[in-house]
Motif scaffolding. Structure first.
Motif, short mmCIF file in Angstrom:
data_model
loop_
_atom_site.label_atom_id
_atom_site.label_comp_id
_atom_site.label_asym_id
_atom_site.label_seq_id
_atom_site.Cartn_x
_atom_site.Cartn_y
_atom_site.Cartn_z
N MET A 1 34.52 32.55 42.34
CA MET A 1 35.95 32.82 42.17
C MET A 1 36.40 32.51 40.74
O MET A 1 37.07 33.32 40.10
N GLU A 2 36.00 31.33 40.22
CA GLU A 2 36.42 30.94 38.88
C GLU A 2 35.89 31.91 37.82
O GLU A 2 36.61 32.27 36.89
N ALA A 3 34.62 32.34 37.98
CA ALA A 3 34.03 33.26 37.01
C ALA A 3 34.76 34.59 37.01
O ALA A 3 35.01 35.18 35.95
N ALA A 4 35.12 35.08 38.20
CA ALA A 4 35.82 36.36 38.31
C ALA A 4 37.20 36.28 37.66
O ALA A 4 37.60 37.18 36.91
N ILE A 5 37.93 35.21 37.95
CA ILE A 5 39.27 35.05 37.37
C ILE A 5 39.18 34.91 35.86
O ILE A 5 39.95 35.53 35.11
N ALA A 6 38.23 34.11 35.39
CA ALA A 6 38.07 33.92 33.95
C ALA A 6 37.78 35.24 33.25
O ALA A 6 38.34 35.53 32.18
N PHE A 7 36.93 36.06 33.85
CA PHE A 7 36.59 37.37 33.27
C PHE A 7 37.83 38.25 33.17
O PHE A 7 38.09 38.87 32.12
N LEU A 8 38.61 38.30 34.24
CA LEU A 8 39.78 39.19 34.28
C LEU A 8 40.86 38.75 33.30
O LEU A 8 41.44 39.58 32.59
N ILE A 9 41.14 37.45 33.24
CA ILE A 9 42.23 37.00 32.36
C ILE A 9 41.81 37.05 30.89
O ILE A 9 42.67 37.17 30.01
N GLU A 10 40.52 37.01 30.65
CA GLU A 10 40.03 37.12 29.27
C GLU A 10 40.05 38.55 28.78
O GLU A 10 40.27 38.82 27.60
N ASN A 11 39.86 39.49 29.70
CA ASN A 11 39.71 40.90 29.31
C ASN A 11 40.93 41.77 29.58
O ASN A 11 40.94 42.93 29.19
N ASP A 12 41.95 41.22 30.23
CA ASP A 12 43.11 42.05 30.56
C ASP A 12 44.38 41.19 30.50
O ASP A 12 44.52 40.22 31.25
N GLU A 13 45.30 41.58 29.63
CA GLU A 13 46.54 40.81 29.44
C GLU A 13 47.39 40.77 30.71
O GLU A 13 48.08 39.78 30.96
N VAL A 14 47.35 41.83 31.50
CA VAL A 14 48.15 41.86 32.73
C VAL A 14 47.67 40.77 33.70
O VAL A 14 48.48 40.02 34.27
N PHE A 15 46.36 40.65 33.85
CA PHE A 15 45.85 39.63 34.76
C PHE A 15 46.09 38.22 34.20
O PHE A 15 46.31 37.27 34.95
N LYS A 16 46.07 38.11 32.88
CA LYS A 16 46.38 36.82 32.26
C LYS A 16 47.80 36.40 32.61
O LYS A 16 48.06 35.24 33.00
N LYS A 17 48.74 37.34 32.52
CA LYS A 17 50.14 37.04 32.87
C LYS A 17 50.29 36.72 34.36
O LYS A 17 51.03 35.81 34.73
N LEU A 18 49.60 37.49 35.20
CA LEU A 18 49.68 37.24 36.64
C LEU A 18 49.17 35.85 36.98
O LEU A 18 49.76 35.14 37.81
N HIS A 19 48.08 35.45 36.34
CA HIS A 19 47.50 34.13 36.63
C HIS A 19 48.42 33.01 36.13
O HIS A 19 48.59 31.99 36.82
N LEU A 20 49.02 33.21 34.98
CA LEU A 20 49.98 32.22 34.48
C LEU A 20 51.19 32.11 35.41
O LEU A 20 51.73 31.02 35.63
N GLN A 21 51.60 33.24 35.96
CA GLN A 21 52.78 33.26 36.82
C GLN A 21 52.53 32.70 38.21
O GLN A 21 53.34 31.95 38.75
N TYR A 22 51.37 33.05 38.80
CA TYR A 22 51.14 32.73 40.21
C TYR A 22 49.98 31.76 40.46
O TYR A 22 49.85 31.24 41.57
N GLY A 23 49.12 31.56 39.48
CA GLY A 23 47.92 30.77 39.73
C GLY A 23 46.87 31.60 40.46
O GLY A 23 46.90 32.83 40.45
N ASN A 24 45.93 30.93 41.11
CA ASN A 24 44.85 31.64 41.81
C ASN A 24 45.41 32.40 43.00
O ASN A 24 46.29 31.91 43.72
N PRO A 25 44.88 33.61 43.26
CA PRO A 25 45.37 34.40 44.40
C PRO A 25 44.81 33.89 45.73
O PRO A 25 43.81 33.17 45.76
N PHE A 26 45.47 34.29 46.80
CA PHE A 26 44.96 34.03 48.15
C PHE A 26 43.76 34.95 48.37
O PHE A 26 43.81 36.15 48.07
N ILE A 27 42.66 34.39 48.88
CA ILE A 27 41.45 35.18 49.16
C ILE A 27 41.31 35.35 50.67
O ILE A 27 40.96 34.40 51.38
N PRO A 28 41.59 36.54 51.18
CA PRO A 28 41.51 36.74 52.63
C PRO A 28 40.07 36.71 53.13
O PRO A 28 39.15 37.11 52.41
N SER A 29 39.89 36.25 54.34
CA SER A 29 38.54 36.21 54.93
C SER A 29 38.64 36.47 56.42
O SER A 29 39.54 35.96 57.09
N ARG A 30 37.74 37.29 56.92
CA ARG A 30 37.65 37.56 58.35
C ARG A 30 36.17 37.56 58.75
O ARG A 30 35.33 37.95 57.94
#
Length: 199
Positions: A1-30
């Motif tokens: 999870m950490e590696a995926a988030i780090a990759f996205l916020i490093e490579n895309d400004e939109v995801f960087k803003k989303l992470h700053l605004q909301y923190g880590n997302p909810f990860i659904p599991s079934r």
């Protein structure tokens, strides 16, 4: 999870803003298996809340949602739970497939493409259902469900693009973590509407 988030916020400004605004997302599991696929069929083209209510009625009626109980249940009883005739047909087809040739347990060891090729043969299971099953139940890391209206609308809102082709090209930049990108997009979609995730 950490590696995926780090990759996205490093490579895309939109995801960087989303992470700053909301923190880590909810990860659904079934749990993987027949019951989850039935639930996903019920969720097609209706609200998650409505589908969950219907599924709980079916579960209460059957005691356990399995290929045997679905196959043996009358259409009238399933309809009384709020299941449409078309979805009753899909549930029955899935139950027959699992009883005869589809080994759901084997899917956990297969690639996303192999899983898709097997499940797409079942009438009533389309790409959206497969995408969600891959992400929620099989923890596939690189899925982008462009058949999901919340994902599509959020991409339109945040990135200003509108065609599926543009969205596919954009999401290629999020490989190999498109599932995490999806979870972050869903998180934004729900937060903006003051809604909580339903699993």
């Amino acid at each position: 999870m950490e590696a995926a988030i780090a990759f996205l916020i490093e490579n895309d400004e939109v995801f960087k803003k989303l992470h700053l605004q909301y923190g880590n997302p909810f990860i659904p599991s079934r749990p993987p298996g027949f019951a989850t696929l039935c639930q996903l069929i019920l969720e097609q083209q209706v609200s998650i809340d409505s589908a969950k209510a219907t599924y709980l009625k079916v579960e209460k009626l059957l005691g356990k949602v399995s290929p045997e109980t679905i196959a043996n249940c009358s259409e009238e009883d399933l309809k009384s739970c709020g299941v449409s005739r078309q979805k009753i047909s899909y549930l029955k087809i899935l139950a027959k497939a699992v009883s005869e040739e589809l080994d759901l347990e084997s899917l956990t060891a297969k690639s996303a493409d192999e899983v898709r090729n097997e499940l797409i043969k079942i009438k009533g299971i389309g790409h959206w259902t497969i995408d969600v099953y891959l992400m929620f139940s099989l923890q596939s890391p690189d899925i982008i469900p462009l058949g999901d209206i919340a994902v599509v609308n959020t991409i339109k809102e945040l990135f200003g693009i509108h065609t599926k082709e543009e969205m596919e090209a954009l999401s290629a930049n999020w490989k190999p973590f498109r599932s995490m990108a999806t979870f972050m997009l869903w998180h934004h979609y729900l937060e903006k509407r003051n809604r909580k995730p339903v699993v």
